[in-house]
Scaffold this active site. Structure first.
Site, PDB file in Angstrom:
ATOM      1  N   HIS A   1       0.855  -1.188   0.000  1.00 15.35           N
ATOM      2  CA  HIS A   1       0.000   0.000   0.000  1.00 15.35           C
ATOM      3  C   HIS A   1       0.889   1.236   0.000  1.00 15.35           C
ATOM      4  O   HIS A   1       2.021   1.214   0.498  1.00 15.35           O
ATOM      5  CB  HIS A   1      -0.889   0.019   1.237  1.00 15.35           C
ATOM      6  CG  HIS A   1      -1.980  -1.002   1.219  1.00 15.35           C
ATOM      7  ND1 HIS A   1      -3.100  -0.894   2.005  1.00 15.35           N
ATOM      8  CD2 HIS A   1      -2.122  -2.158   0.525  1.00 15.35           C
ATOM      9  CE1 HIS A   1      -3.894  -1.919   1.795  1.00 15.35           C
ATOM     10  NE2 HIS A   1      -3.319  -2.715   0.896  1.00 15.35           N
TER      11      HIS A   1
ATOM     12  N   GLU B   1       0.881   3.887   1.798  1.00 15.44           N
ATOM     13  CA  GLU B   1       1.328   4.319   3.122  1.00 15.44           C
ATOM     14  C   GLU B   1       2.511   3.481   3.624  1.00 15.44           C
ATOM     15  O   GLU B   1       3.478   4.018   4.163  1.00 15.44           O
ATOM     16  CB  GLU B   1       0.186   4.217   4.146  1.00 15.44           C
ATOM     17  CG  GLU B   1      -1.018   5.070   3.820  1.00 15.44           C
ATOM     18  CD  GLU B   1      -2.111   4.300   3.091  1.00 15.44           C
ATOM     19  OE1 GLU B   1      -1.809   3.617   2.078  1.00 15.44           O
ATOM     20  OE2 GLU B   1      -3.272   4.374   3.519  1.00 15.44           O
TER      21      GLU B   1
ATOM     22  N   CYS C   1      -6.246   1.921   5.868  1.00 11.14           N
ATOM     23  CA  CYS C   1      -6.858   0.648   6.231  1.00 11.14           C
ATOM     24  C   CYS C   1      -6.295   0.177   7.581  1.00 11.14           C
ATOM     25  O   CYS C   1      -5.416   0.836   8.160  1.00 11.14           O
ATOM     26  CB  CYS C   1      -6.571  -0.377   5.143  1.00 11.14           C
ATOM     27  SG  CYS C   1      -4.834  -0.921   5.113  1.00 11.14           S
TER      28      CYS C   1
END
Length: 186
Positions: A74, A76, A104
């Site tokens: 992801h 991040e 998430c």
């Protein structure tokens, strides 16, 4: 809603051009938004992240889960890893993270574990967001770190980008990602 062609592979949204003269939260969120457009163009879920230390961007990333065949790739997570490497410390207390969608559970956990000082997210995620959407990992009572969290900056633009991407995917579900895509360093 934006009319989207069934086989659209290039993002129909235009990149934003923030002014270098005003390096505020909106400036950094626009950089993250542009990375989300890059993610779409690489056939990834359009999420982009920028991490700032002082007024300097020390890390940036876009989702790469399909390209890397890695569920943890992801935006991040990639950006947090780059930021820690950039400053030579896993503790990112003095850093600000800008991301186009609420993190998430995995990414929210990484935010807390890396001790990022501030998180600014654009679009909320009521289904899987874990910094106030579906739940709030930042509010765990015994956690030794609490990030300052704000949301809403470029929310409409980021939400429209995500919704359009998934509309295209629903109309053309068999499209597979290319295994050979050039990834620009960030």
């Amino acid at each position: 809603m934006l009319e989207i062609a069934k086989e659209l592979t290039t993002c129909p949204f235009e990149k934003l051009h923030p002014s270098q003269l005003n390096r505020d939260d909106e400036f950094f969120m626009k950089l993250a938004y542009n990375l989300a457009i890059d993610a779409w163009n690489a056939d990834e879920v359009p999420v982009g992240t920028v991490i700032v230390h002082g007024e300097e961007v020390i890390a940036s990333a876009r989702n790469e889960t399909r390209i890397a065949n890695d569920p943890t790739a992801h935006a991040e997570i990639i950006a947090i890893t780059k930021a820690a490497s950039s400053i030579g410390d896993w503790r990112l207390n003095e850093c600000r993270l800008y991301v186009t969608k609420e993190p998430c559970p995995m990414c929210s956990g990484a935010v807390i574990m890396s001790r990022i000082g501030e998180v600014h997210y654009a679009a909320p995620d009521p289904k899987m967001g874990c910094l106030g959407g579906a739940t709030d990992l930042n509010a765990l009572p015994f956690s030794n770190h609490k990030a300052k969290v704000s949301s809403g900056l470029l929310s409409q633009e980021s939400l429209a980008l995500l919704q359009a991407y998934f509309q295209v995917k629903r109309q053309n579900p068999k499209k597979k990602p290319s295994s050979k895509v050039e990834i620009e360093g960030g």
